[in-house]
Design a protein around this motif. Sequence first.
Motif, PDB file in Angstrom:
ATOM      1  N   ARG A   8       0.864  -1.179   0.000  1.00  0.00           N
ATOM      2  CA  ARG A   8       0.000   0.000   0.000  1.00  0.00           C
ATOM      3  C   ARG A   8       0.900   1.228   0.000  1.00  0.00           C
ATOM      4  O   ARG A   8       1.929   1.266   0.687  1.00  0.00           O
ATOM      5  CB  ARG A   8      -0.903   0.006   1.230  1.00  0.00           C
ATOM      6  CG  ARG A   8      -1.866   1.173   1.206  1.00  0.00           C
ATOM      7  CD  ARG A   8      -2.856   1.125   2.341  1.00  0.00           C
ATOM      8  NE  ARG A   8      -3.625   2.355   2.372  1.00  0.00           N
ATOM      9  CZ  ARG A   8      -4.278   2.785   3.431  1.00  0.00           C
ATOM     10  NH1 ARG A   8      -4.286   2.069   4.548  1.00  0.00           N
ATOM     11  NH2 ARG A   8      -4.943   3.916   3.387  1.00  0.00           N
ATOM     12  N   HIS A   9       0.531   2.233  -0.760  1.00  0.00           N
ATOM     13  CA  HIS A   9       1.330   3.464  -0.829  1.00  0.00           C
ATOM     14  C   HIS A   9       1.536   4.047   0.568  1.00  0.00           C
ATOM     15  O   HIS A   9       0.767   3.798   1.496  1.00  0.00           O
ATOM     16  CB  HIS A   9       0.653   4.498  -1.734  1.00  0.00           C
ATOM     17  CG  HIS A   9      -0.672   4.967  -1.199  1.00  0.00           C
ATOM     18  ND1 HIS A   9      -0.786   5.879  -0.178  1.00  0.00           N
ATOM     19  CD2 HIS A   9      -1.932   4.608  -1.532  1.00  0.00           C
ATOM     20  CE1 HIS A   9      -2.059   6.085   0.081  1.00  0.00           C
ATOM     21  NE2 HIS A   9      -2.784   5.323  -0.725  1.00  0.00           N
ATOM     22  N   ALA A  10       2.585   4.843   0.701  1.00  0.00           N
ATOM     23  CA  ALA A  10       2.876   5.513   1.970  1.00  0.00           C
ATOM     24  C   ALA A  10       1.853   6.622   2.230  1.00  0.00           C
ATOM     25  O   ALA A  10       1.055   6.983   1.352  1.00  0.00           O
ATOM     26  CB  ALA A  10       4.298   6.063   1.935  1.00  0.00           C
ATOM     27  N   LYS A  11       1.897   7.153   3.432  1.00  0.00           N
ATOM     28  CA  LYS A  11       0.925   8.156   3.900  1.00  0.00           C
ATOM     29  C   LYS A  11       0.965   9.405   3.020  1.00  0.00           C
ATOM     30  O   LYS A  11       2.014   9.991   2.785  1.00  0.00           O
ATOM     31  CB  LYS A  11       1.254   8.525   5.349  1.00  0.00           C
ATOM     32  CG  LYS A  11       0.252   9.412   6.008  1.00  0.00           C
ATOM     33  CD  LYS A  11      -0.917   8.595   6.467  1.00  0.00           C
ATOM     34  CE  LYS A  11      -1.877   9.435   7.283  1.00  0.00           C
ATOM     35  NZ  LYS A  11      -3.180   8.824   7.332  1.00  0.00           N
ATOM     36  N   SER A  12      -0.215   9.802   2.551  1.00  0.00           N
ATOM     37  CA  SER A  12      -0.285  10.964   1.655  1.00  0.00           C
ATOM     38  C   SER A  12      -0.673  12.228   2.413  1.00  0.00           C
ATOM     39  O   SER A  12      -1.190  12.187   3.528  1.00  0.00           O
ATOM     40  CB  SER A  12      -1.271  10.704   0.520  1.00  0.00           C
ATOM     41  OG  SER A  12      -2.552  10.454   1.034  1.00  0.00           O
ATOM     42  N   PRO A  17      -6.375  20.763   0.627  1.00  0.00           N
ATOM     43  CA  PRO A  17      -7.614  20.020   0.370  1.00  0.00           C
ATOM     44  C   PRO A  17      -8.149  20.168  -1.055  1.00  0.00           C
ATOM     45  O   PRO A  17      -8.963  19.363  -1.493  1.00  0.00           O
ATOM     46  CB  PRO A  17      -8.612  20.585   1.377  1.00  0.00           C
ATOM     47  CG  PRO A  17      -7.904  21.589   2.191  1.00  0.00           C
ATOM     48  CD  PRO A  17      -6.520  21.763   1.662  1.00  0.00           C
ATOM     49  N   SER A  18      -7.673  21.172  -1.782  1.00  0.00           N
ATOM     50  CA  SER A  18      -8.167  21.349  -3.147  1.00  0.00           C
ATOM     51  C   SER A  18      -7.422  20.462  -4.152  1.00  0.00           C
ATOM     52  O   SER A  18      -7.827  20.351  -5.306  1.00  0.00           O
ATOM     53  CB  SER A  18      -8.073  22.817  -3.570  1.00  0.00           C
ATOM     54  OG  SER A  18      -6.720  23.205  -3.664  1.00  0.00           O
ATOM     55  N   THR A  19      -6.326  19.823  -3.704  1.00  0.00           N
ATOM     56  CA  THR A  19      -5.591  18.924  -4.588  1.00  0.00           C
ATOM     57  C   THR A  19      -6.436  17.689  -4.866  1.00  0.00           C
ATOM     58  O   THR A  19      -6.981  17.086  -3.947  1.00  0.00           O
ATOM     59  CB  THR A  19      -4.249  18.496  -3.944  1.00  0.00           C
ATOM     60  OG1 THR A  19      -3.477  19.663  -3.676  1.00  0.00           O
ATOM     61  CG2 THR A  19      -3.468  17.562  -4.848  1.00  0.00           C
ATOM     62  N   SER A  20      -6.532  17.325  -6.124  1.00  0.00           N
ATOM     63  CA  SER A  20      -7.313  16.137  -6.477  1.00  0.00           C
ATOM     64  C   SER A  20      -6.651  14.901  -5.867  1.00  0.00           C
ATOM     65  O   SER A  20      -5.438  14.854  -5.682  1.00  0.00           O
ATOM     66  CB  SER A  20      -7.416  16.028  -8.001  1.00  0.00           C
ATOM     67  OG  SER A  20      -6.716  14.946  -8.500  1.00  0.00           O
ATOM     68  N   ASP A  21      -7.452  13.907  -5.528  1.00  0.00           N
ATOM     69  CA  ASP A  21      -6.965  12.685  -4.896  1.00  0.00           C
ATOM     70  C   ASP A  21      -5.810  12.071  -5.677  1.00  0.00           C
ATOM     71  O   ASP A  21      -4.825  11.635  -5.100  1.00  0.00           O
ATOM     72  CB  ASP A  21      -8.123  11.679  -4.773  1.00  0.00           C
ATOM     73  CG  ASP A  21      -7.678  10.413  -4.092  1.00  0.00           C
ATOM     74  OD1 ASP A  21      -7.401  10.459  -2.876  1.00  0.00           O
ATOM     75  OD2 ASP A  21      -7.584   9.378  -4.779  1.00  0.00           O
ATOM     76  N   PHE A  22      -5.902  12.038  -6.980  1.00  0.00           N
ATOM     77  CA  PHE A  22      -4.895  11.423  -7.828  1.00  0.00           C
ATOM     78  C   PHE A  22      -3.532  12.089  -7.662  1.00  0.00           C
ATOM     79  O   PHE A  22      -2.499  11.431  -7.760  1.00  0.00           O
ATOM     80  CB  PHE A  22      -5.346  11.492  -9.294  1.00  0.00           C
ATOM     81  CG  PHE A  22      -4.470  10.735 -10.241  1.00  0.00           C
ATOM     82  CD1 PHE A  22      -4.669   9.378 -10.459  1.00  0.00           C
ATOM     83  CD2 PHE A  22      -3.446  11.361 -10.926  1.00  0.00           C
ATOM     84  CE1 PHE A  22      -3.864   8.660 -11.329  1.00  0.00           C
ATOM     85  CE2 PHE A  22      -2.635  10.662 -11.808  1.00  0.00           C
ATOM     86  CZ  PHE A  22      -2.848   9.306 -12.003  1.00  0.00           C
TER      87      PHE A  22
END
Length: 163
Positions: A8-12, A17-22
């Motif tokens: 699983r990817h590391a902690k993002s 908050p306006s940054t898209s999830d991707f």
Amino acid sequence: MKIIHLIRHAKSSWENPSTSDFYRKLNERGLRDAHFMAEELKKLAYHPDYILCSPAKRTTKTAEFFTEKLNLHQNHIHFEQRIYEASLKTLLEVLNEIPNQYNNIALIGHNPAITQLSNFLTTDYIDNIPTCGIVKIEMDIEDWQHIIEGIGRKLFFIYPKMF
């Protein structure tokens, strides 16, 4: 025999908050954990034939730590769009398409699908694979298309907070 490391990817970061999830990047803890867990895999002499990775920013950055620490070339990584926001069914389809010349692979992706895949492949239930968690699964198959529920044997499950 086929071996898969589910990572699983590391902690993002949720800093913006306006940054898209991707496009979310790793936060400080994620950067530290990715470096640390890559070092742990190096101690275990891990050397995958093939890495499947979601193209999301946080997974690609996690993959960079692993390829650098394990001295792998970028051509070991195959970015697969379907891994991002994948269902269990989609991850199984992606695995079924792996060329059989590869016996030892890593899949770097996202929850809940990574945890669901681990639980599908083995009879060892894991409630949640935490960020930068790694599950190593061995399957007594010769063809990636022969994956069925419960076919695997969990060899280890490691994650940053256990160290």
